[in-house]
Scaffold this motif. Sequence first.
Motif, PDB file in Angstrom:
ATOM      1  N   SER A  51       0.825  -1.202   0.000  1.00 40.59           N
ATOM      2  CA  SER A  51       0.000   0.000   0.000  1.00 40.59           C
ATOM      3  C   SER A  51       0.866   1.262   0.000  1.00 40.59           C
ATOM      4  O   SER A  51       0.577   2.232  -0.715  1.00 40.59           O
ATOM      5  CB  SER A  51      -0.910   0.010   1.237  1.00 40.59           C
ATOM      6  N   TRP A  52       1.898   1.244   0.795  1.00 39.47           N
ATOM      7  CA  TRP A  52       2.809   2.389   0.846  1.00 39.47           C
ATOM      8  C   TRP A  52       3.602   2.498  -0.458  1.00 39.47           C
ATOM      9  O   TRP A  52       3.886   3.582  -0.956  1.00 39.47           O
ATOM     10  CB  TRP A  52       3.742   2.227   2.038  1.00 39.47           C
ATOM     11  N   SER A  55       1.828   4.280  -3.466  1.00 38.25           N
ATOM     12  CA  SER A  55       1.768   5.717  -3.207  1.00 38.25           C
ATOM     13  C   SER A  55       3.151   6.348  -3.335  1.00 38.25           C
ATOM     14  O   SER A  55       3.307   7.447  -3.883  1.00 38.25           O
ATOM     15  CB  SER A  55       1.193   5.963  -1.804  1.00 38.25           C
ATOM     16  N   TRP A  56       4.150   5.645  -2.837  1.00 39.85           N
ATOM     17  CA  TRP A  56       5.536   6.115  -2.903  1.00 39.85           C
ATOM     18  C   TRP A  56       5.955   6.378  -4.349  1.00 39.85           C
ATOM     19  O   TRP A  56       6.591   7.381  -4.661  1.00 39.85           O
ATOM     20  CB  TRP A  56       6.456   5.082  -2.248  1.00 39.85           C
ATOM     21  N   PRO A  68       8.999   1.315   1.822  1.00 41.43           N
ATOM     22  CA  PRO A  68       7.940   0.335   1.522  1.00 41.43           C
ATOM     23  C   PRO A  68       8.488  -1.015   1.094  1.00 41.43           C
ATOM     24  O   PRO A  68       7.931  -2.064   1.445  1.00 41.43           O
ATOM     25  CB  PRO A  68       7.155   0.996   0.377  1.00 41.43           C
ATOM     26  N   LEU A 276      -1.653   8.033   4.565  1.00 45.15           N
ATOM     27  CA  LEU A 276      -0.585   8.385   3.636  1.00 45.15           C
ATOM     28  C   LEU A 276      -0.643   9.870   3.283  1.00 45.15           C
ATOM     29  O   LEU A 276       0.389  10.541   3.198  1.00 45.15           O
ATOM     30  CB  LEU A 276      -0.698   7.531   2.363  1.00 45.15           C
TER      31      LEU A 276
END
Length: 381
Positions: A51-52, A55-56, A68, A276
């Motif tokens: 999930s991170w 987005s990263w 992540p 986030l």
Amino acid sequence: MSPKRSATQAIHWALPYWTRGEAGRQTPEDLFRVLYFGWLVAFSFKVLGASWDVSWHFKWLRDDLAPPHLLNSVGTAIALTLTIIHLYTGYGVDRTAQRLIGWGTAIFLIAVPLDLINHRINGLDITSWSPSHMMLYIGTLLMVSGVTRGWFVGAPPGRTRTLVLGALGVFLLENVWFPAQHQEYGVFGIAAWDRGRPEAEPILLQFAADQMGRAVDRAMVVKFSLPVPDELYPVYGVAAAMLVLIVARAMTGRLLTATAVAAAYVAYRAVIWPLLAVTGFPRSAVPLFLIAGALMVDLAFLIRNPVLRALAGSLAVTVVVDRALHLQSAAYLTPPLVSPMVLAAGGVLLAVLWLAVEWALTRFRLRAQDMEAVVSATANP
């Protein structure tokens, strides 16, 4: 109790089980619980890292040792340890589950260096649908499927068995849906550009533009954010995500299982993106429409005939998902909508796949009533 003493006691408890054995050997209840609790922990780390990660990648230039990736690696390390235990001792799995876990872990581990090489050669590798990325998803898919099979055939009946099956369904849905998040983050990336406040760092935008051989402009941002045909997102939602929910519903045998699994995943996504966003990472659309489709899956299971269930269910899912996507788009940002005919094609594909899944569930005895019959026969020889 000190950590050192706890570790010593854990080693003394585990060492007697470290013996070579064939898959399907009798597994003590305490060992079985520890193994599958370990899998839940492993998948939790992998989901949080994933999930991170997506987005990263919409904010920063790629880095092999990005946080992540490290978080995901913790889950991978636990999964690898558990895989070795299953393969060597044979505890906690039948032969089918053992093979699925083994092959899934192997494909995932092979995909990791291939993905690193791919990024070295191709830079960003802009789409999450690339071959090396797909190998990662397929490896995880087989891994989670093997764990689900192992729990299904080995866990004692009861509430815990059903809840863990549901949790594994959520992990499976997250893995299957993961590549579609590219479009969900992409539409927010385009909206941020249009507002004059890009979420991506300048170094990432410039790198992507250089890779495409063009200037940093809106066309480049659109290509970076939505690199696959618009039709893929809704068709994939109908034909792939719904299959996970169909299997989850059949394996638990519980009313509203599909809806609960979809709602749990959507709730997770609805919680994780604000967290986030607070830390400065990009936001994403949340696939609320999956819940509407899942409800149609649950209602379809009220039909006892599997062929009629698949055909009627596919029609209901397609119609309701189409309406849900339009409603969600009117109230909240979603990936681009497509014509009803495109979604109809997805519905036809779902019908074919649903019929195949109905056959497979019967062929491999993966319905809840199959396990209930086995337990009943064992209890009353």
